[in-house]
Write an enzyme that holds these catalytic residues in place. Structure first.
Site, PDB file in Angstrom:
ATOM      1  N   HIS A  10       0.857   6.720  -3.689  1.00 16.81           N
ATOM      2  CA  HIS A  10       1.057   7.641  -4.819  1.00 16.81           C
ATOM      3  C   HIS A  10       2.276   8.536  -4.643  1.00 16.81           C
ATOM      4  O   HIS A  10       3.120   8.635  -5.533  1.00 16.81           O
ATOM      5  CB  HIS A  10      -0.199   8.480  -5.041  1.00 16.81           C
ATOM      6  N   ALA A  11       2.366   9.198  -3.483  1.00 12.34           N
ATOM      7  CA  ALA A  11       3.509  10.094  -3.275  1.00 12.34           C
ATOM      8  C   ALA A  11       4.806   9.289  -3.270  1.00 12.34           C
ATOM      9  O   ALA A  11       5.800   9.681  -3.898  1.00 12.34           O
ATOM     10  CB  ALA A  11       3.337  10.860  -1.969  1.00 12.34           C
ATOM     11  N   CYS A  42      -9.460   6.098  -5.760  1.00  9.53           N
ATOM     12  CA  CYS A  42     -10.508   6.800  -6.509  1.00  9.53           C
ATOM     13  C   CYS A  42     -11.345   5.821  -7.334  1.00  9.53           C
ATOM     14  O   CYS A  42     -12.440   6.154  -7.771  1.00  9.53           O
ATOM     15  CB  CYS A  42      -9.897   7.856  -7.410  1.00  9.53           C
ATOM     16  N   THR A 110       6.455   9.604   3.048  1.00  9.51           N
ATOM     17  CA  THR A 110       5.259   9.547   2.198  1.00  9.51           C
ATOM     18  C   THR A 110       4.278   8.559   2.846  1.00  9.51           C
ATOM     19  O   THR A 110       3.811   7.611   2.226  1.00  9.51           O
ATOM     20  CB  THR A 110       5.629   9.142   0.757  1.00  9.51           C
TER      21      THR A 110
HETATM   22  C1  FAD Z   1     -12.221   6.314  -1.695  1.00  8.21           C
HETATM   23  C2  FAD Z   1     -11.230   7.358  -2.084  1.00  8.21           C
HETATM   24  C3  FAD Z   1     -11.379   8.028  -3.299  1.00  8.21           C
HETATM   25  C4  FAD Z   1     -10.452   9.014  -3.669  1.00  8.21           C
HETATM   26  N1  FAD Z   1     -10.622   9.654  -4.874  1.00  8.21           N
HETATM   27  C5  FAD Z   1      -9.727  10.607  -5.241  1.00  8.21           C
HETATM   28  C6  FAD Z   1      -9.852  11.279  -6.484  1.00  8.21           C
HETATM   29  O1  FAD Z   1     -10.776  11.004  -7.274  1.00  8.21           O
HETATM   30  N2  FAD Z   1      -8.942  12.230  -6.802  1.00  8.21           N
HETATM   31  C7  FAD Z   1      -7.900  12.556  -5.969  1.00  8.21           C
HETATM   32  O2  FAD Z   1      -7.081  13.421  -6.316  1.00  8.21           O
HETATM   33  N3  FAD Z   1      -7.757  11.924  -4.781  1.00  8.21           N
HETATM   34  C8  FAD Z   1      -8.627  10.968  -4.393  1.00  8.21           C
HETATM   35  N4  FAD Z   1      -8.480  10.326  -3.192  1.00  8.21           N
HETATM   36  C9  FAD Z   1      -7.374  10.709  -2.294  1.00  8.21           C
HETATM   37  C10 FAD Z   1      -6.117   9.933  -2.622  1.00  8.21           C
HETATM   38  O3  FAD Z   1      -6.368   8.562  -2.616  1.00  8.21           O
HETATM   39  C11 FAD Z   1      -5.031  10.271  -1.611  1.00  8.21           C
HETATM   40  O4  FAD Z   1      -4.815  11.635  -1.638  1.00  8.21           O
HETATM   41  C12 FAD Z   1      -3.771   9.529  -1.945  1.00  8.21           C
HETATM   42  O5  FAD Z   1      -3.926   8.162  -1.697  1.00  8.21           O
HETATM   43  C13 FAD Z   1      -2.584  10.030  -1.150  1.00  8.21           C
HETATM   44  O6  FAD Z   1      -1.452   9.315  -1.510  1.00  8.21           O
HETATM   45  P1  FAD Z   1      -0.222   9.211  -0.529  1.00  8.21           P
HETATM   46  O7  FAD Z   1       0.782   8.363  -1.215  1.00  8.21           O
HETATM   47  O8  FAD Z   1       0.192  10.545  -0.073  1.00  8.21           O
HETATM   48  O9  FAD Z   1      -0.783   8.508   0.793  1.00  8.21           O
HETATM   49  P2  FAD Z   1      -1.535   7.133   1.047  1.00  8.21           P
HETATM   50  O10 FAD Z   1      -2.341   6.744  -0.108  1.00  8.21           O
HETATM   51  O11 FAD Z   1      -2.200   7.287   2.368  1.00  8.21           O
HETATM   52  O12 FAD Z   1      -0.336   6.086   1.181  1.00  8.21           O
HETATM   53  C14 FAD Z   1       0.551   6.104   2.247  1.00  8.21           C
HETATM   54  C15 FAD Z   1       1.296   4.786   2.274  1.00  8.21           C
HETATM   55  O13 FAD Z   1       2.219   4.791   3.353  1.00  8.21           O
HETATM   56  C16 FAD Z   1       2.209   3.527   4.003  1.00  8.21           C
HETATM   57  N5  FAD Z   1       2.661   3.739   5.375  1.00  8.21           N
HETATM   58  C17 FAD Z   1       2.155   4.606   6.291  1.00  8.21           C
HETATM   59  N6  FAD Z   1       2.856   4.550   7.445  1.00  8.21           N
HETATM   60  C18 FAD Z   1       3.813   3.622   7.253  1.00  8.21           C
HETATM   61  C19 FAD Z   1       4.858   3.115   8.082  1.00  8.21           C
HETATM   62  N7  FAD Z   1       5.025   3.572   9.328  1.00  8.21           N
HETATM   63  N8  FAD Z   1       5.647   2.161   7.592  1.00  8.21           N
HETATM   64  C20 FAD Z   1       5.484   1.685   6.318  1.00  8.21           C
HETATM   65  N9  FAD Z   1       4.536   2.136   5.499  1.00  8.21           N
HETATM   66  C21 FAD Z   1       3.709   3.097   5.955  1.00  8.21           C
HETATM   67  C22 FAD Z   1       0.743   3.097   3.900  1.00  8.21           C
HETATM   68  O14 FAD Z   1       0.615   1.702   4.065  1.00  8.21           O
HETATM   69  C23 FAD Z   1       0.376   3.583   2.514  1.00  8.21           C
HETATM   70  O15 FAD Z   1       0.622   2.622   1.530  1.00  8.21           O
HETATM   71  C24 FAD Z   1      -9.382   9.333  -2.799  1.00  8.21           C
HETATM   72  C25 FAD Z   1      -9.239   8.658  -1.581  1.00  8.21           C
HETATM   73  C26 FAD Z   1     -10.155   7.681  -1.224  1.00  8.21           C
HETATM   74  C27 FAD Z   1      -9.969   6.969   0.087  1.00  8.21           C
END
Ligand code: FAD
Length: 456
Positions: A10-11, A42, A110
């Site tokens: 997402h980020a 989610c 991210t």
């Molecule tokens: C079951 C569940 C339900 C949820 N429900 C909600 C909800 O209803 N509402 C809400 O606001 N939030 C919810 N969340 C939380 C939400 O999913 C997270 O806050 C969100 O996914 C964060 O997004 P992000 O992009 O910061 O990180 P992440 O989703 O953790 O993504 C990080 C990405 O970075 C990649 N990555 C990491 N390290 C490396 C590397 N070294 N090299 C290459 N790639 C890498 C990973 O593969 C991943 O794709 C839920 C989470 C879960 C697990």
């Protein structure tokens, strides 16, 4: 400007889209270790519970879309090392194990979070599962077919949503949590007592104050969960005990909280001016106490990722921080919360008082009605609103967003008590329920100050 983005859920997706929208000439290189982007975790419980039939609907973007916008997208590429000083990343192509190095002008971290895995015996048994990404969702979905007894470890919102999903599939569900209440980050006991009672009435075994100790199995497959208070039969176990930031890559190079969450300024810059970060890898700026907190939510991730894009080429749009506003639906209950509750306010270093009000949400002359359970938390001395909880069979969850605005804009209980909200008997009373809640807080303060004057 050459920008390297590590991680694209997402980020990352928000950052890439915004960077390219606002800087069409930027050279944006994306490394993502998974084979998909933008998966909405989610939706996992809704998929497991049968509401969502096609998991492909849980993606809102794809590598092709980002490539079409001009990004150079490398899927199944793992960044193994970051050299912040020399502005370089080291990458392994997971498809053929080849390696490469890449330089950058700006780096976007991210990398998100990963489920906390406590050191428990039997973690390697078959059917002991995690719940975060698409592959894990698929595994849960496939394996649930043969599972009758499902044990969920962790009563946060993810665990609770899975409890409902499995119960609706007719499974025998046990929920185990080491703390004394479910959903304790979001709700105070007035709310969780009702919900726990409801879970039990639906046949769910709710075991609180019990620490999970180990898993046992037969033929390599889990069949029992051992806790500090008992043993529970299990065909499938899902660990939902929280998340930790995925930030080992920058350890010792960028400032973080003790748990590794990256600290950012109001423009998404880390302690190094050419390194930006967003989402679950970061601490958020938490408005109730003006400090930092680790609150991994998609709401934060998309906002922060977008702001990375807005500010990558100079400070332009300020991050407004967060109240960690959340919504949850559980067995007919519509639940919203924002900011601190009675328990978390102390942890956040705030001196607070609260009021709890139960009322019908609309006039009694209406043929049907529902009770609305509400709490307002405010700071002692300033009367600034710092938290709120709202729960009803009627969907009043949008009020959590209203309270979120009140917190962000530093409104007081007096502001909310008399603010202009509409009245229409289908929806509320001449005083909207949030007015009524805040008026209860104002009255509480009047009585306290009378008592203090009498005692002076
Ligand atoms: C079951 C569940 C339900 C949820 N429900 C909600 C909800 O209803 N509402 C809400 O606001 N939030 C919810 N969340 C939380 C939400 O999913 C997270 O806050 C969100 O996914 C964060 O997004 P992000 O992009 O910061 O990180 P992440 O989703 O953790 O993504 C990080 C990405 O970075 C990649 N990555 C990491 N390290 C490396 C590397 N070294 N090299 C290459 N790639 C890498 C990973 O593969 C991943 O794709 C839920 C989470 C879960 C697990």
């Amino acid at each position: 400007m050459k920008v390297v983005v590590i991680g694209c859920t997402h980020a990352g997706t928000s950052a890439v889209k915004t960077i390219l929208n606002e800087n069409p000439d930027a050279n944006v290189i994306v490394y993502e270790r998974n084979d998909n982007i933008s998966f909405l975790s989610c939706g996992i419980a809704l998929y497991v519970g049968g509401t969502v039939k096609d998991p492909q609907g849980l993606f809102y973007s794809n590598p092709e879309e980002l490539s079409a916008l001009g990004a150079d997208v490398h899927m199944e590429h793992d960044v193994t090392k970051v050299d912040v000083e020399n502005k370089k990343v080291y990458v392994t192509n997971l498809k053929d194990n080849s390696t490469l190095e890449e330089t950058y002008d700006k780096l976007v971290l991210t990398t998100g979070s990963w489920p906390i895995i406590p050191p428990l015996g039997g973690l390697d048994l078959e059917n002991v599962l995690l719940c975060k990404n698409y592959n894990q969702a698929q595994e849960i979905f496939t394996r649930q077919t043969d599972a009758e007894k499902v044990v969920i470890i962790g009563g946060g919102y993810i665990g609770i949503e899975l409890v409902e999903a499995f119960a609706e599939q007719g499974k025998q569900v046990t929920l185990i949590d080491g703390l004394d209440r479910i959903l304790n980050k979001y709700l105070d006991p007035e709310f969780t007592d009702i919900l726990e009672e409801d879970l039990r009435s639906k046949g769910i075994t709710v075991r609180l104050n019990e620490m999970c100790q180990s898993f046992e199995g037969e033929n390599g497959k889990v069949n029992k969960v051992i806790t500090s208070g008992g043993e529970y039969e299990a065909d499938m176990v899902i660990l939902c005990v929280g998340f930790r930031p995925n930030t080992d890559l920058i350890k010792g190079q960028i400032d973080t909280l003790p748990n590794g969450a990256i600290l950012i300024d109001d423009y998404m810059k880390t302690s190094h001016p050419d390194v930006f970060a967003a989402g679950d890898s970061c601490a958020v700026n938490y408005n109730p106490n003006g400090g930092h907190a680790y609150i991994p939510l998609a709401t934060n991730a998309v906002r922060m990722g977008t702001l990375v894009g807005k500010n990558i080429n100079g400070d332009k749009v300020r991050y407004r921080g967060t109240q960690s506003t959340s919504g949850l639906y559980l067995f007919g209950w519509n639940i919203g919360s924002t900011g601190v509750n009675d328990a978390s306010s102390k942890v956040m270093g705030l001196d607070t008082r609260s009021v709890y009000v139960v009322d019908n949400y609309r006039p009694e002359f209406m043929p049907e009605n529902e009770k609305i359970y509400m709490k307002l938390v405010y700071e002692v001395g300033t009367n600034r609103i710092v938290g709120g909880q709202i729960m009803s069979k009627y969907d009043a969850t949008a009020s959590a967003n209203t309270l979120s605005l009140a917190i962000q804009n530093k409104m007081t209980i007096e502001d909310l008590a008399y603010v202009d909200f509409f009245f229409q008997p289908v929806f509320d009373r001449p005083w909207n329920y949030l007015n009524i809640l805040a008026q209860a807080a104002v009255e509480q303060e009047r009585l306290i100050s009378l008592e203090e004057s009498a005692n002076a």
